[in-house]
Design a protein around this motif. Structure first.
Motif, PDB file in Angstrom:
ATOM      1  N   GLU A 173       0.829  -1.191   0.000  1.00 41.35           N
ATOM      2  CA  GLU A 173       0.000   0.000   0.000  1.00 41.35           C
ATOM      3  C   GLU A 173       0.868   1.247   0.000  1.00 41.35           C
ATOM      4  O   GLU A 173       1.892   1.319   0.664  1.00 41.35           O
ATOM      5  N   THR A 207      -8.086   4.053  -4.632  1.00 41.90           N
ATOM      6  CA  THR A 207      -7.946   4.231  -3.190  1.00 41.90           C
ATOM      7  C   THR A 207      -7.873   2.857  -2.521  1.00 41.90           C
ATOM      8  O   THR A 207      -8.716   1.994  -2.762  1.00 41.90           O
ATOM      9  N   ASN A 210     -10.970   4.484  -9.433  1.00 38.47           N
ATOM     10  CA  ASN A 210     -10.686   4.672  -8.012  1.00 38.47           C
ATOM     11  C   ASN A 210      -9.690   3.623  -7.548  1.00 38.47           C
ATOM     12  O   ASN A 210     -10.028   2.445  -7.413  1.00 38.47           O
ATOM     13  N   SER A 233      -7.546   8.584  -7.215  1.00 39.41           N
ATOM     14  CA  SER A 233      -8.914   8.379  -7.683  1.00 39.41           C
ATOM     15  C   SER A 233      -9.327   9.553  -8.556  1.00 39.41           C
ATOM     16  O   SER A 233      -8.771  10.649  -8.449  1.00 39.41           O
ATOM     17  N   GLN A 270      -2.314   5.358  -5.216  1.00 40.03           N
ATOM     18  CA  GLN A 270      -3.697   5.180  -4.782  1.00 40.03           C
ATOM     19  C   GLN A 270      -4.567   6.392  -5.111  1.00 40.03           C
ATOM     20  O   GLN A 270      -5.290   6.924  -4.269  1.00 40.03           O
ATOM     21  N   GLU A 296       1.405   5.364   0.598  1.00 42.48           N
ATOM     22  CA  GLU A 296       0.928   6.465   1.420  1.00 42.48           C
ATOM     23  C   GLU A 296       1.624   7.734   0.952  1.00 42.48           C
ATOM     24  O   GLU A 296       2.702   8.072   1.425  1.00 42.48           O
TER      25      GLU A 296
END
Length: 233
Positions: free
Chosen positions: A2, A216, A214, A207, A205, A4
């Motif tokens: 993931e 996210t 998207n 959108s 990530q 960030e």
């Protein structure tokens, strides 16, 4: 993995660096010229990424101008880039039969994992276009990363990646680029731009309220492409 994104003033800042330019021509294998192609590619990626929400996309150069490696990275730092993407095309030189795509990442242990996951995502996109994948690459120099642009970005703690899309002097890659037909080449570059933009959007990530895409919470796939040191072959 993931992502960030750090974001600045509520925006994710992406800097695209069209390799070469001006007197620094890069690979020139008629009718292909790297410095011209990377600028067009960057402009197309910028246009695609402009559809995403809360994103600012900057280019290190917007014309056929020459920039030092230092100036490219320092510009990205000045705009608080969350991600710095260097765009290139390759040439095999004296080694025949080299073709396909590779992405260079930093050897720095704090940056390598995220950069490697982006490289996996990017290479998946390029492989889907039919390009051969040569792997996730790194190159060691006397002072850390061999490539100055990667080394300086790493010194700033800035996440970066250097994409070598394909070889301008290999038969398979020249065919992918339309064998010099202007219309076919532009279409191929637009296709590469969409692949690059999609990989970046997934990695960060992003959108889009415009397109409905998207990413996210998107989790990048496990790394399956080989992680290899630079070699001449």
């Amino acid at each position: 993995m993931e992502a960030e994104a750090k974001s600045a003033e509520g925006k994710t800042v992406i800097v695209l660096d069209p390799g070469h330019g001006g007197a620094e021509l890069g690979a020139v294998k008629p009718p292909f010229a790297e410095g011209v192609m990377t600028l067009y590619l960057a402009q197309q990626i910028q246009a695609y990424l402009a559809n995403y929400d809360n994103v600012e996309v900057c280019l290190t150069r917007t014309g056929d101008t020459e920039l030092s490696l230092k100036d490219r990275v320092d510009y990205a730092k000045s705009v608080n880039a969350d991600f710095f993407v260097c765009l290139h095309f390759n040439a095999s030189g004296s080694i025949p039969n080299k073709y396909g795509s590779e992405v260079y990442v930093s050897i720095d242990p704090t940056l390598f994992p995220r950069e490697a996951f982006f490289a996996q995502t990017e290479l998946n996109e390029l492989h889907a276009l039919g390009l051969n994948v040569r792997g996730i690459k790194y190159r060691v120099g006397e002072n850390g990363d061999y490539y100055g642009i990667t080394r300086r970005a790493t010194a700033y703690g800035m996440e970066s990646a250097l994409i070598e899309h394909c070889f301008l002097d290999s038969a398979p890659d020249r065919a992918f680029l339309g064998n010099g037909d202007p219309t076919a080449m532009l279409f191929s570059l637009q296709t590469l731009a969409f692949a690059d933009a999609d990989a970046i959007a997934k990695h960060l990530q992003l959108s889009s309220s415009i397109t409905g895409v998207n990413y996210t919470g998107y989790v990048e796939p496990a790394i399956t492409w080989p992680i290899l040191p630079y070699t001449d072959d």
